[in-house]
Write a protein that holds these residues in place. Structure first.
Motif, PDB file in Angstrom:
ATOM      1  N   ASP A   1      36.599  38.759  50.222  1.00 34.43           N
ATOM      2  CA  ASP A   1      37.685  39.173  51.118  1.00 34.43           C
ATOM      3  C   ASP A   1      38.657  38.010  51.296  1.00 34.43           C
ATOM      4  O   ASP A   1      38.232  36.861  51.478  1.00 34.43           O
ATOM      5  N   GLY A   2      39.955  38.300  51.227  1.00 33.19           N
ATOM      6  CA  GLY A   2      40.963  37.263  51.452  1.00 33.19           C
ATOM      7  C   GLY A   2      41.169  36.333  50.268  1.00 33.19           C
ATOM      8  O   GLY A   2      41.890  35.341  50.383  1.00 33.19           O
ATOM      9  N   GLY A   3      40.537  36.638  49.141  1.00 32.54           N
ATOM     10  CA  GLY A   3      40.652  35.774  47.957  1.00 32.54           C
ATOM     11  C   GLY A   3      41.936  36.039  47.178  1.00 32.54           C
ATOM     12  O   GLY A   3      42.912  36.579  47.719  1.00 32.54           O
ATOM     13  N   GLN A   4      41.908  35.664  45.912  1.00 36.15           N
ATOM     14  CA  GLN A   4      43.113  35.776  45.079  1.00 36.15           C
ATOM     15  C   GLN A   4      42.788  36.433  43.756  1.00 36.15           C
ATOM     16  O   GLN A   4      41.683  36.249  43.218  1.00 36.15           O
ATOM     17  N   ALA A   5      43.764  37.145  43.214  1.00 40.54           N
ATOM     18  CA  ALA A   5      43.603  37.729  41.877  1.00 40.54           C
ATOM     19  C   ALA A   5      44.913  37.605  41.123  1.00 40.54           C
ATOM     20  O   ALA A   5      45.980  37.847  41.688  1.00 40.54           O
ATOM     21  N   VAL A   6      44.811  37.227  39.855  1.00 38.31           N
ATOM     22  CA  VAL A   6      45.970  37.220  38.964  1.00 38.31           C
ATOM     23  C   VAL A   6      45.591  38.011  37.719  1.00 38.31           C
ATOM     24  O   VAL A   6      44.523  37.816  37.148  1.00 38.31           O
ATOM     25  N   SER A   7      46.468  38.919  37.344  1.00 32.59           N
ATOM     26  CA  SER A   7      46.281  39.678  36.112  1.00 32.59           C
ATOM     27  C   SER A   7      47.394  39.325  35.135  1.00 32.59           C
ATOM     28  O   SER A   7      48.519  39.051  35.547  1.00 32.59           O
ATOM     29  N   ILE A   8      47.060  39.343  33.834  1.00 37.46           N
ATOM     30  CA  ILE A   8      48.111  39.164  32.823  1.00 37.46           C
ATOM     31  C   ILE A   8      48.354  40.471  32.067  1.00 37.46           C
ATOM     32  O   ILE A   8      49.111  40.487  31.099  1.00 37.46           O
ATOM     33  N   VAL A   9      47.704  41.551  32.512  1.00 36.71           N
ATOM     34  CA  VAL A   9      47.827  42.831  31.811  1.00 36.71           C
ATOM     35  C   VAL A   9      48.606  43.809  32.693  1.00 36.71           C
ATOM     36  O   VAL A   9      48.034  44.444  33.584  1.00 36.71           O
ATOM     37  N   PRO A  10      49.910  43.948  32.459  1.00 41.39           N
ATOM     38  CA  PRO A  10      50.742  44.719  33.386  1.00 41.39           C
ATOM     39  C   PRO A  10      50.342  46.184  33.490  1.00 41.39           C
ATOM     40  O   PRO A  10      50.571  46.810  34.524  1.00 41.39           O
ATOM     41  N   THR A  11      49.741  46.729  32.433  1.00 38.33           N
ATOM     42  CA  THR A  11      49.372  48.146  32.466  1.00 38.33           C
ATOM     43  C   THR A  11      48.087  48.382  33.253  1.00 38.33           C
ATOM     44  O   THR A  11      47.675  49.527  33.428  1.00 38.33           O
ATOM     45  N   ALA A  12      47.431  47.320  33.706  1.00 38.32           N
ATOM     46  CA  ALA A  12      46.141  47.478  34.391  1.00 38.32           C
ATOM     47  C   ALA A  12      46.043  46.527  35.578  1.00 38.32           C
ATOM     48  O   ALA A  12      45.021  45.877  35.778  1.00 38.32           O
ATOM     49  N   ALA A  13      47.105  46.453  36.359  1.00 37.06           N
ATOM     50  CA  ALA A  13      47.096  45.530  37.500  1.00 37.06           C
ATOM     51  C   ALA A  13      46.223  46.080  38.618  1.00 37.06           C
ATOM     52  O   ALA A  13      46.299  47.266  38.935  1.00 37.06           O
ATOM     53  N   PRO A  14      45.387  45.224  39.222  1.00 42.65           N
ATOM     54  CA  PRO A  14      44.592  45.704  40.349  1.00 42.65           C
ATOM     55  C   PRO A  14      45.473  45.956  41.573  1.00 42.65           C
ATOM     56  O   PRO A  14      46.488  45.283  41.749  1.00 42.65           O
ATOM     57  N   GLY A  15      45.092  46.916  42.371  1.00 41.04           N
ATOM     58  CA  GLY A  15      45.805  47.149  43.631  1.00 41.04           C
ATOM     59  C   GLY A  15      45.305  46.173  44.678  1.00 41.04           C
ATOM     60  O   GLY A  15      44.191  45.658  44.572  1.00 41.04           O
ATOM     61  N   PRO A  16      46.131  45.885  45.705  1.00 41.68           N
ATOM     62  CA  PRO A  16      45.681  44.969  46.752  1.00 41.68           C
ATOM     63  C   PRO A  16      44.600  45.620  47.609  1.00 41.68           C
ATOM     64  O   PRO A  16      44.627  46.817  47.846  1.00 41.68           O
ATOM     65  N   GLU A  17      43.628  44.854  48.010  1.00 39.58           N
ATOM     66  CA  GLU A  17      42.575  45.364  48.905  1.00 39.58           C
ATOM     67  C   GLU A  17      41.926  44.198  49.634  1.00 39.58           C
ATOM     68  O   GLU A  17      41.976  43.054  49.174  1.00 39.58           O
ATOM     69  N   ARG A  18      41.375  44.438  50.790  1.00 40.28           N
ATOM     70  CA  ARG A  18      40.572  43.473  51.567  1.00 40.28           C
ATOM     71  C   ARG A  18      41.273  42.120  51.762  1.00 40.28           C
ATOM     72  O   ARG A  18      40.637  41.077  51.714  1.00 40.28           O
ATOM     73  N   GLY A  19      42.589  42.160  51.875  1.00 41.93           N
ATOM     74  CA  GLY A  19      43.316  40.917  52.130  1.00 41.93           C
ATOM     75  C   GLY A  19      43.422  40.014  50.919  1.00 41.93           C
ATOM     76  O   GLY A  19      43.797  38.837  51.039  1.00 41.93           O
ATOM     77  N   ILE A  20      43.107  40.538  49.746  1.00 43.82           N
ATOM     78  CA  ILE A  20      43.180  39.731  48.518  1.00 43.82           C
ATOM     79  C   ILE A  20      44.645  39.687  48.039  1.00 43.82           C
ATOM     80  O   ILE A  20      45.315  40.716  47.978  1.00 43.82           O
ATOM     81  N   THR A  21      45.121  38.497  47.716  1.00 43.02           N
ATOM     82  CA  THR A  21      46.475  38.343  47.163  1.00 43.02           C
ATOM     83  C   THR A  21      46.420  38.668  45.676  1.00 43.02           C
ATOM     84  O   THR A  21      45.663  38.043  44.929  1.00 43.02           O
ATOM     85  N   VAL A  22      47.209  39.652  45.265  1.00 43.25           N
ATOM     86  CA  VAL A  22      47.210  40.076  43.857  1.00 43.25           C
ATOM     87  C   VAL A  22      48.578  39.784  43.250  1.00 43.25           C
ATOM     88  O   VAL A  22      49.605  40.191  43.791  1.00 43.25           O
ATOM     89  N   ARG A  23      48.575  39.059  42.137  1.00 42.49           N
ATOM     90  CA  ARG A  23      49.834  38.759  41.452  1.00 42.49           C
ATOM     91  C   ARG A  23      49.705  38.953  39.945  1.00 42.49           C
ATOM     92  O   ARG A  23      48.608  38.897  39.407  1.00 42.49           O
ATOM     93  N   MET A  24      50.856  39.174  39.311  1.00 48.10           N
ATOM     94  CA  MET A  24      50.913  39.230  37.851  1.00 48.10           C
ATOM     95  C   MET A  24      51.442  37.893  37.341  1.00 48.10           C
ATOM     96  O   MET A  24      52.243  37.240  38.013  1.00 48.10           O
ATOM     97  N   SER A  25      50.997  37.510  36.158  1.00 47.84           N
ATOM     98  CA  SER A  25      51.544  36.310  35.532  1.00 47.84           C
ATOM     99  C   SER A  25      52.086  36.686  34.154  1.00 47.84           C
ATOM    100  O   SER A  25      51.399  37.357  33.372  1.00 47.84           O
ATOM    101  N   PHE A  26      53.321  36.295  33.885  1.00 47.30           N
ATOM    102  CA  PHE A  26      53.957  36.559  32.587  1.00 47.30           C
ATOM    103  C   PHE A  26      54.282  35.226  31.931  1.00 47.30           C
ATOM    104  O   PHE A  26      54.909  34.359  32.550  1.00 47.30           O
TER     105      PHE A  26
END
Ligand SMILES: NC(=O)c1ccc[n+]([C@@H]2O[C@H](COP(=O)([O-])OP(=O)(O)OC[C@H]3O[C@@H](n4cnc5c(N)ncnc54)[C@H](OP(=O)(O)O)[C@@H]3O)[C@@H](O)[C@H]2O)c1
Length: 305
Positions: free
Chosen positions: A223-248
């Motif tokens: 909870d409250g952690g961080q997520a970065v995805s590099i796959v734009p077609t499969a980005a996780p949705g935000p949940e449990r206070g987690i910061t979700v970002r894409m990296s290009f």
């Protein structure tokens, strides 16, 4: 000079070798004789037409985003390199129109860096796009030493570099791989290995770097952690206070220089699956798309001679 050209969007078999005009380096540019370029998943997106909205060049297109080679000519005002220098570079082909599956490539000298010593020049082509992607995604996460980071696709081209870079920063790496890749990912330095035939434990990592396109992997983040995805077609949705970002990935000669020095020190290893000539690019698209490739597929123009 010869290059692999795409006359229109479609199947890999459309990729053929053609004779094109020799590029001429403009102001601030270098002309590079290509020792090798790499095949990356984005090339498949461009070739198929799935990325057409982001491609602003007329056909025929020359694909390929990165290369290793030798500087053979300098444009006006270019002083970062000299003729004869061994370089690596990434050119965002979709944006710049400069593809690297060609015998000669003219590109801005700011996109290039000295090739790492101690490795074959052709093998150095495995570094630019995948290395920059891994490093820039990690920079976004900025994991503290001792924190736990889950990396999915951890033996992939980007994931493998990310594992090595994170371990070098003192991060505890949890790696998600196929069951057949457990030995390989431990060799890259991963501390804990998870496989996709088992349910992913919940809340075990401070952060997630998703290179495999597995949005559900966010369940493993605290909870409250961080997520970065590099796959734009499969980005996780935000949940449990987690910061979700894409990296290009962005081209960056200075960062590429730092990564090259990490190759020299053995912090980063270059993993090569196979090398083909310019006439073999189409076959590499089929091979990469099928999955199971470990290490980069390289395009070596001299193999056609
Ligand atoms: N945002 C950006 O700027 C950027 C830059 C570079 C790449 N990308 C994207 O990032 C992704 C990875 O690129 P890449 O060059 O590293 O590709 P890659 O070398 O093919 O690596 C992907 C890895 O993920 C593995 N994988 C897939 N599903 C998995 C699962 N369920 N469990 C465990 N592992 C799994 C693959 O295994 P298999 O081969 O067995 O399927 C492969 O080892 C691609 O989608 C690419 O388009 C984005």
């Amino acid at each position: 000079m010869r290059a692999t050209v795409l006359p229109k969007y479609g199947d890999p078999e459309l990729l053929t070798v053609a004779e094109l005009a020799m590029p001429s380096p403009g102001p601030g540019q270098i002309l590079v004789r290509t020792a090798a370029s790499a095949v990356n998943p984005v090339d498949i997106e461009v070739r198929s037409g799935r990325a057409a909205a982001n491609v602003n060049q007329p056909f025929p297109l020359v694909l390929g985003w990165d290369l290793a080679g030798t500087v053979v000519d300098l444009g006006e005002g270019t002083d970062r390199f000299a003729v004869g220098d061994r370089v690596v570079a990434m050119s965002a082909q979709m944006a710049t129109g400069v593809g690297t599956h060609a015998e000669y490539v003219a590109l801005d000298s700011a996109l290039a860096a000295p090739a790492p010593d101690g490795v074959e020049l052709t093998h150095a082509a495995a570094l630019p796009l995948a290395g920059l992607t891994a490093d820039q995604a990690l920079e976004l996460l900025a994991p503290e030493p001792g924190s736990t980071l889950l990396i999915t696709g951890a033996v992939g081209a980007v994931g493998g570099f990310a594992v090595q870079l994170a371990v070098a920063r003192g991060v505890t790496v949890l790696a998600l791989v196929r069951p057949s890749d457990t030995v390989a990912v431990r060799a890259l330095g991963a501390h804990t290995v998870l496989t996709d035939d088992e349910p992913l434990p919940a809340g075990i990592a401070d952060a997630l770097l998703d290179t495999a396109g597995l949005p559900g992997a966010i369940a493993a983040v605290k909870d409250g952690g961080q997520a970065v995805s590099i796959v734009p077609t499969a980005a996780p949705g935000p949940e449990r206070g987690i910061t979700v970002r894409m990296s290009f990935v962005e081209q960056d000669g200075e960062r590429l220089d730092r990564l090259g020095r990490l190759v020299e020190k053995g912090v980063l290893t270059l993993r090569i699956a196979d090398s083909v000539g310019l006439s073999g690019v189409g076959a590499t698209h089929r091979r990469l798309a099928a999955g199971g490739t470990r290490g980069k597929l390289l395009v070596v123009p001299a193999l056609d001679d």
